[in-house]
Design a protein around this motif. Structure first.
Motif, PDB file in Angstrom:
ATOM      1  N   HIS A  49      -3.239   2.705  14.095  1.00  0.00           N
ATOM      2  CA  HIS A  49      -2.909   3.786  13.174  1.00  0.00           C
ATOM      3  C   HIS A  49      -1.408   4.057  13.191  1.00  0.00           C
ATOM      4  O   HIS A  49      -0.941   5.135  13.605  1.00  0.00           O
ATOM      5  N   VAL A  50      -0.647   3.056  12.749  1.00  0.00           N
ATOM      6  CA  VAL A  50       0.809   3.140  12.699  1.00  0.00           C
ATOM      7  C   VAL A  50       1.278   2.562  11.370  1.00  0.00           C
ATOM      8  O   VAL A  50       0.539   1.830  10.703  1.00  0.00           O
ATOM      9  N   THR A  51       2.510   2.862  11.000  1.00  0.00           N
ATOM     10  CA  THR A  51       3.050   2.310   9.761  1.00  0.00           C
ATOM     11  C   THR A  51       3.787   0.997   9.998  1.00  0.00           C
ATOM     12  O   THR A  51       4.036   0.246   9.055  1.00  0.00           O
ATOM     13  N   THR A  52       4.126   0.722  11.246  1.00  0.00           N
ATOM     14  CA  THR A  52       4.814  -0.520  11.586  1.00  0.00           C
ATOM     15  C   THR A  52       3.823  -1.693  11.582  1.00  0.00           C
ATOM     16  O   THR A  52       2.608  -1.487  11.618  1.00  0.00           O
ATOM     17  N   LYS A  63      -4.886   1.809  -0.311  1.00  0.00           N
ATOM     18  CA  LYS A  63      -4.033   1.472  -1.444  1.00  0.00           C
ATOM     19  C   LYS A  63      -3.267   0.171  -1.248  1.00  0.00           C
ATOM     20  O   LYS A  63      -2.689  -0.359  -2.195  1.00  0.00           O
ATOM     21  N   GLN A  64      -3.240  -0.315   0.000  1.00  0.00           N
ATOM     22  CA  GLN A  64      -2.600  -1.600   0.296  1.00  0.00           C
ATOM     23  C   GLN A  64      -3.561  -2.433   1.138  1.00  0.00           C
ATOM     24  O   GLN A  64      -3.530  -2.348   2.370  1.00  0.00           O
ATOM     25  N   HIS A 121      -4.754  -2.490   5.225  1.00  0.00           N
ATOM     26  CA  HIS A 121      -6.011  -1.812   5.536  1.00  0.00           C
ATOM     27  C   HIS A 121      -6.729  -2.587   6.640  1.00  0.00           C
ATOM     28  O   HIS A 121      -7.055  -3.760   6.485  1.00  0.00           O
ATOM     29  N   PHE A 122      -6.968  -1.938   7.781  1.00  0.00           N
ATOM     30  CA  PHE A 122      -7.569  -2.634   8.929  1.00  0.00           C
ATOM     31  C   PHE A 122      -8.588  -1.714   9.593  1.00  0.00           C
ATOM     32  O   PHE A 122      -8.359  -1.156  10.653  1.00  0.00           O
ATOM     33  N   MET A 123      -9.699  -1.570   8.890  1.00  0.00           N
ATOM     34  CA  MET A 123     -10.786  -0.723   9.333  1.00  0.00           C
ATOM     35  C   MET A 123     -11.876  -1.583   9.990  1.00  0.00           C
ATOM     36  O   MET A 123     -11.726  -2.813  10.093  1.00  0.00           O
TER      37      MET A 123
END
Length: 238
Positions: free
Chosen positions: A129-132, A160-161, A165-167
């Motif tokens: 859960h990071v933006t990097t 949206k991307q 997305h890594f769920m």
């Protein structure tokens, strides 16, 4: 300048807000946070200046309050524990405000570990859960599972991307494509822990493919083996 606090308010239930955090919020003047986080502490916000933010406007809100704060106390609440999965935001708060006091909270990671009976001291904890970029974290996940550790993991919602997305569904597919026998890997997926909307999936990793989970999800890859002190009783003898 007044005091600035970054505090953890727990996974979602007001019952998981610690007494010290309650005291800090109650004695504050301004509270800036996300909608879900503010909902957790709404019973403590009467008489406060409350600013609800999103990822897109939080910078603007922090910059606006900075010159206006004066000697007032500002609190920025974080879901769970402020020390886990929020370092990018905390670093920015320190850049803006300088001295920020950090007060920990109860993380969904701890609750998930307790509910699945997977001990933290025998697990690897990973947040996506990071933006990097998370490629190194994906390799870390593979290594931990290969080495026999349980893994407690926070997925990354980014609908949206799709490439970011890594769920749970994407994680299950990723592991299968990298040679893991996902049909024989036990996993728990928790959603909205400690709230009235809490759900708990228990099954095999392969069953996650194509299955949707909310943004408030935590995964536990369960490879735990009971190993009590009775296995080491020879150490007690003189």
């Amino acid at each position: 300048m007044g005091k600035v606090y970054a505090v953890g308010v727990g996974p979602g239930s007001p019952k998981y807000v610690t007494e010290i955090v309650k005291e800090i919020v109650q004695n504050s003047h301004v509270v800036i946070g996300y909608k879900y986080t503010l909902k957790t502490i709404e019973h403590l916000l009467q008489g406060k200046e409350v600013v609800e933010v999103t990822m897109n406007n939080q910078e603007e809100s922090y910059q606006q309050i900075f010159p206006e704060l004066g000697d007032r106390t500002l609190v920025i609440p974080f879901t769970g524990d402020v020390n886990f999965s929020e370092s990018e935001v905390v670093d920015r708060l320190i850049e803006i405000f300088g001295d920020v006091e950090i007060v920990p909270g109860i993380s969904s990671i701890q609750v998930a570990a307790a509910k699945s009976k997977v001990p933290l001291d025998k697990s690897k904890v990973i947040t996506m859960h990071v933006t990097t970029p998370i490629e190194e974290k994906k390799l870390e996940l593979q290594k931990a599972l290969i080495d026999g550790f349980s893994v407690i993991l926070v997925p990354r919602p980014w609908p949206k991307q799709p490439d970011k997305h890594f769920m749970p569904s994407e994680i299950a597919e990723y592991l299968r494509k990298n040679g893991f026998d996902t049909k024989n890997m036990k996993v728990h997926v928790f959603e909205a822990l400690t709230t009235e909307n809490e759900t708990w999936f228990v099954g095999k990793v392969s069953e996650l493919e194509g299955r949707k989970f909310s943004d408030l999800s935590v995964m536990v890859f369960d490879q735990a083996v009971l190993d009590s002190y009775m296995n080491y009783k020879w150490q007690w003898k003189n």
